[in-house]
Design a protein around this motif. Structure first.
Motif, short mmCIF file in Angstrom:
data_model
loop_
_atom_site.label_atom_id
_atom_site.label_comp_id
_atom_site.label_asym_id
_atom_site.label_seq_id
_atom_site.Cartn_x
_atom_site.Cartn_y
_atom_site.Cartn_z
N GLY A 80 30.95 38.69 -2.04
CA GLY A 80 30.93 37.26 -2.35
C GLY A 80 31.71 36.45 -1.33
O GLY A 80 32.08 36.92 -0.26
N GLN A 81 31.99 35.21 -1.74
CA GLN A 81 32.56 34.20 -0.85
C GLN A 81 33.89 34.62 -0.23
O GLN A 81 34.22 34.23 0.88
CB GLN A 81 32.76 32.94 -1.70
CG GLN A 81 32.81 31.67 -0.94
CD GLN A 81 33.24 30.53 -1.85
OE1 GLN A 81 33.11 30.60 -3.08
NE2 GLN A 81 33.77 29.48 -1.27
N PHE A 82 34.70 35.40 -0.98
CA PHE A 82 36.04 35.72 -0.49
C PHE A 82 36.13 37.15 0.03
O PHE A 82 37.21 37.73 0.10
CB PHE A 82 37.07 35.49 -1.60
CG PHE A 82 37.16 34.06 -2.02
CD1 PHE A 82 37.92 33.15 -1.30
CD2 PHE A 82 36.44 33.60 -3.12
CE1 PHE A 82 37.98 31.82 -1.68
CE2 PHE A 82 36.50 32.28 -3.50
CZ PHE A 82 37.26 31.38 -2.79
N LEU A 118 43.15 36.64 -4.92
CA LEU A 118 43.07 35.30 -5.46
C LEU A 118 43.90 35.21 -6.74
O LEU A 118 43.98 36.17 -7.49
CB LEU A 118 41.62 34.94 -5.77
CG LEU A 118 40.67 35.13 -4.59
CD1 LEU A 118 39.26 35.41 -5.05
CD2 LEU A 118 40.69 33.90 -3.71
N THR A 119 44.46 34.03 -6.97
CA THR A 119 45.34 33.86 -8.13
C THR A 119 44.68 34.24 -9.46
O THR A 119 45.30 34.94 -10.26
CB THR A 119 45.86 32.41 -8.17
OG1 THR A 119 46.65 32.21 -7.00
CG2 THR A 119 46.71 32.15 -9.39
N PRO A 120 43.43 33.81 -9.74
CA PRO A 120 42.85 34.20 -11.03
C PRO A 120 42.82 35.72 -11.25
O PRO A 120 43.02 36.19 -12.37
CB PRO A 120 41.42 33.64 -10.96
CG PRO A 120 41.51 32.51 -10.02
CD PRO A 120 42.53 32.92 -8.99
N MET A 165 49.51 41.23 -3.27
CA MET A 165 49.46 41.23 -1.81
C MET A 165 48.95 39.92 -1.25
O MET A 165 48.91 39.74 -0.04
CB MET A 165 48.58 42.38 -1.32
CG MET A 165 49.16 43.75 -1.65
SD MET A 165 48.01 45.05 -1.24
CE MET A 165 49.10 46.48 -1.26
N ASN A 166 48.48 39.01 -2.09
CA ASN A 166 48.05 37.72 -1.54
C ASN A 166 48.18 36.53 -2.50
O ASN A 166 48.75 35.52 -2.11
CB ASN A 166 46.61 37.79 -1.03
CG ASN A 166 46.26 36.56 -0.23
OD1 ASN A 166 46.97 36.21 0.68
ND2 ASN A 166 45.20 35.88 -0.61
N ALA A 167 47.68 36.63 -3.72
CA ALA A 167 47.61 35.48 -4.63
C ALA A 167 48.87 34.62 -4.53
O ALA A 167 49.98 35.11 -4.73
CB ALA A 167 47.42 35.95 -6.06
N ALA A 168 48.69 33.33 -4.21
CA ALA A 168 49.81 32.54 -3.71
C ALA A 168 50.28 31.43 -4.63
O ALA A 168 51.04 30.57 -4.22
CB ALA A 168 49.45 31.95 -2.35
#
Lengths: 328, 393
Positions: free
Chosen positions: B39-41, B104-106, B125-128
């Motif tokens: 998908g998009q991400f 992603l945060t969700p 490791m990423n969700a900000a």
């Protein structure tokens, strides 16, 4: 087709016969209990399949029975999900009332939009439902103080009936979703096997002729649209409650499209088509994405094409044809 | 009857214990990686995974005598329901000891409750979004938060003598966070925000917005927009209206001038000042080695801040396991991770023992031409920045 058969005997007996629960159905529902015993580590997947199946069933009511082609039904699914989640966010995490609130809100949204829906047909219908879906998505995005925007919401849901806590394995989630699906199917089969259901089929087959025989077809369509919207809302609320989260994705076009794909896979206008489709679609997705987390969509695409080419009426349509041929 | 049940129960427990101890003796620690890989991400997820794999390639697949095994799962995008289910399955079916990833945060919000309930270490490791680490006592973050970078940046900008700034951000959660935290830092140090605009998340044309900025005539423009085609579009629009450095200062978070974006922006990018926690070109032996190894392993694809988040997340897992001598229980690992500090390719970083969030340097960079190539040159460093929303106020 079915209306033709109705002529062959007294309509009332025919409807009664259709309302009778068959052994296949009983066997099917018994099978749905198997995951509790055989695959307890797949219960969370099973609960999401049951939720997708309920959503597909709601779409089947409008698409399969009433012939309203929709590409925006996630609108009601998402509204229901947000209704339950926002309620829980504000301190009321009781799951059953959450479902009711979702049904109510999605139903009201369905009622309001139904006035536009019954005025258009075919391609315009796709455009309108698509547009409404996108509108709702963007509205939810911009009202981020209520919906949490792109981050979504995570909420605390109370135990079902005050006893069953949502556990790590998903026993409660699956039991809860399965019960809701069962009630949904019972309600849907009552609806489609009634004179109202027959009127809907009539509208689907020939919408110009129905008014001619005195059927108030727009009211019929509005009614089924509201019922379907409520059911989709309940499915959304189930997802929000069993996962304790909701995000904009519940409103996305992808979700609207996926549910239609599930329905086509299983077979439209057959009640169980959506359920079978949801099982095939989600199990395939789970297995394939496990094998290859990056490029599994390729295999999904291949699978969809194969099923639709071999069985144009979906899996249930294909099976029904097979049985009819053997019966001859 | 009662006795029989008791014996059966005892036997059962004994068996369970025996099984769990053999599992320990077997010596495998399973790390479940939950990422958006389709998908998009998909690219975000892929870059994180590459960072994780590079760390394992460099340091072997053993830590504290345990074999580290990865199980990778795809969420397909910002789907908290899928992320939660995958986390549940990783714990109950794959018997994962640690869950990690989260592009992603969700996704992170969805999995948080599973980490709490199963008592497993969860490495973000990423969700900000700031709030992520507060959702479970088992979450440790190795990426960044938007307020962390932009609050510090706002203060820095005001300290440089900039008095008036105009902000334009993409109209979504991260954009709003960036706008708020930049403005907060900027105003605390005596700056004034003279205008604030929100552009759609996917916006191909910025000329109308730039016209408004021009009318307000601010000293500086602060921008926060997603990568892709937009940096070039806004760069072009600003240049057309003559809003370019040094007359008008352009400030932004680092995504605006990622290497790919610089390529599409061309000369209009010159002089743009950005703040970020990772700079690809930072002159540092560890970073140089990291970049070279990463490019070698991935057909020349350069690492970015996603990759570093994955790389450092894996370091945290290895180091925490070493510290607990192979005990992979969530409580032990979280306790080990608290207060941990190490040298990362991005610079010195540590885990705040109170918030379990990352503490790191924020680098202020200016786009300059070096050897005929545009790149981000570090002009200032703000040391040991915490997230302002929890911790240092």
């Amino acid at each position: 087709m079915r209306t033709e058969r109705a002529i062959s005997g007294p309509a009332a007996t025919w409807l009664k016969k259709r309302n009778r629960i068959s052994t296949v159905e009983i066997a099917f529902w018994l099978t749905t209990l198997l995951p509790f015993v055989l695959f307890p580590s797949y219960l969370s997947l099973a609960s999401q399949i049951a939720i997708a199946a309920l959503f597909a069933l709601s779409v089947d009511l409008v698409l399969g029975y009433a012939g309203i082609i929709t590409l925006g039904h996630a609108m009601f699914f998402g509204l229901g999900a947000y209704a339950a989640a926002v309620l829980a966010k504000h301190g009321w995490g009781e799951p059953l009332t959450g479902l009711l609130a979702a049904a109510l809100i999605a139903g009201v949204a369905g009622f309001v939009t139904s006035f536009i829906i019954v005025r258009v047909q075919h391609l315009a219908l796709i455009m309108i439902t698509l547009g409404l879906g996108l509108l709702t998505y963007e509205l939810a995005n911009s009202f981020s103080s209520i919906t949490g925007g792109t981050d979504g919401l995570s909420v605390e849901i109370w135990p079902v009936l005050g006893i069953f806590d949502f556990d790590l394995w998903g026993y409660t989630a699956y039991g809860y979703a399965l019960a809701a699906l069962f009630i949904g199917v019972l309600a849907a089969r009552r609806i489609v096997n009634s004179s109202f259901g027959l009127a809907l089929t009539g509208i689907r087959e020939n919408s110009a002729r129905m008014p001619a025989i005195g059927s108030v077809y727009r009211v019929h369509l509005q009614k089924i649209y509201v019922i379907s919207a409520s059911m989709a809302g309940v499915a959304g609320a189930l997802l929000a409650e069993t996962t304790g989260t909701v995000s904009l994705d519940t409103l996305s076009f992808q979700r609207s499209a996926d549910v239609v794909v599930m329905l086509i896979l299983g077979g439209t206008g057959r009640l169980y088509g959506g359920i079978i489709g949801a099982i095939i679609f989600l199990v395939a997705r789970d297995r394939l994405s496990d094998l290859n987390p990056q490029y599994w969509y390729f295999w999904i695409g291949l699978l969809l094409m194969a099923i639709v080419l071999v069985m144009p009426g979906g899996v249930l349509g294909g099976l029904a044809r097979l049985f009819q041929r053997n019966a001859k | 009857m009662l006795k029989k049940t008791a014996t059966a129960l005892g036997l059962g427990f004994g068996l369970a214990l025996a099984m769990s101890s053999t599992a320990l003796a077997g010596g495998t620690v399973k790390v479940g990686l939950i990422l958006p890989l389709s998908g998009q991400f998909a690219d975000t997820g892929a870059q994180i995974e590459r960072g994780v794999k590079l760390y394992m390639q460099e340091h072997g697949d053993e830590a504290a005598g345990k074999k580290i095994e990865l199980v990778v799962k795809d969420t397909g995008g910002p789907n908290p329901d899928v992320a939660k289910r995958l986390a549940q399955e990783l714990v109950v079916r794959d018997k994962a000891d640690i869950i990690a990833g989260f592009g992603l945060t969700p996704e992170a919000l969805g999995a948080a409750s599973v980490a709490t309930e199963a008592k497993k270490l969860m490495v973000d490791m990423n969700a900000a979004t700031s709030v992520v680490t507060e959702k479970s006592p088992y979450i440790v973050r190795t990426s960044m938060t938007i307020p962390q970078v932009n609050y510090a940046f706002g203060k820095w900008a005001a300290e440089q003598g900039i008095k008036h700034a105009y902000t334009i951000v993409a109209d979504y959660g991260p954009g709003h966070d960036a706008e708020k935290s930049f403005a907060k830092g900027f105003e605390e140090k005596g700056g004034k925000i003279v205008g604030a605009d929100h552009s759609p998340v996917a916006n191909p044309d910025f000329s109308a917005y730039v016209q408004r900025i021009k009318a307000a005539n601010p000293e500086a423009v602060y921008i926060f927009i997603p990568g892709g085609a937009q940096p070039a579009a806004i760069g072009k629009a600003l240049a057309e209206k003559g809003l370019t450095p040094p007359d008008t200062k352009i400030l932004a978070q680092g995504e605006l001038t990622l290497p790919e974006a610089l390529q599409s922006m061309g000369q209009t990018a010159k002089g743009i000042i950005t703040a970020f926690h990772y700079t690809l070109e930072r002159d540092d032996p560890l970073n140089k080695k990291f970049v070279a190894a990463y490019e070698k392993a991935n057909n020349g694809r350069a690492p970015d801040f996603f990759s570093v988040g994955g790389y450092d997340g894996m370091h945290l897992i290895y180091a925490a396991l070493e510290k607990t001598k192979g005990d992979a229980s969530g409580d032990a690992l979280v306790a080990a991770a608290k207060g941990m500090s190490w040298e990362s390719p991005r610079g010195p970083i540590s885990i705040d023992p109170e918030t379990r969030d990352i503490v790191q340097n924020v680098y202020i960079r200016e786009v300059k031409e070096v050897d005929g190539k545009l790149q981000n040159v570090i002009i200032d460093t703000i040391k040991d920045v915490k997230d302002p929303l929890h911790g240092a106020k």
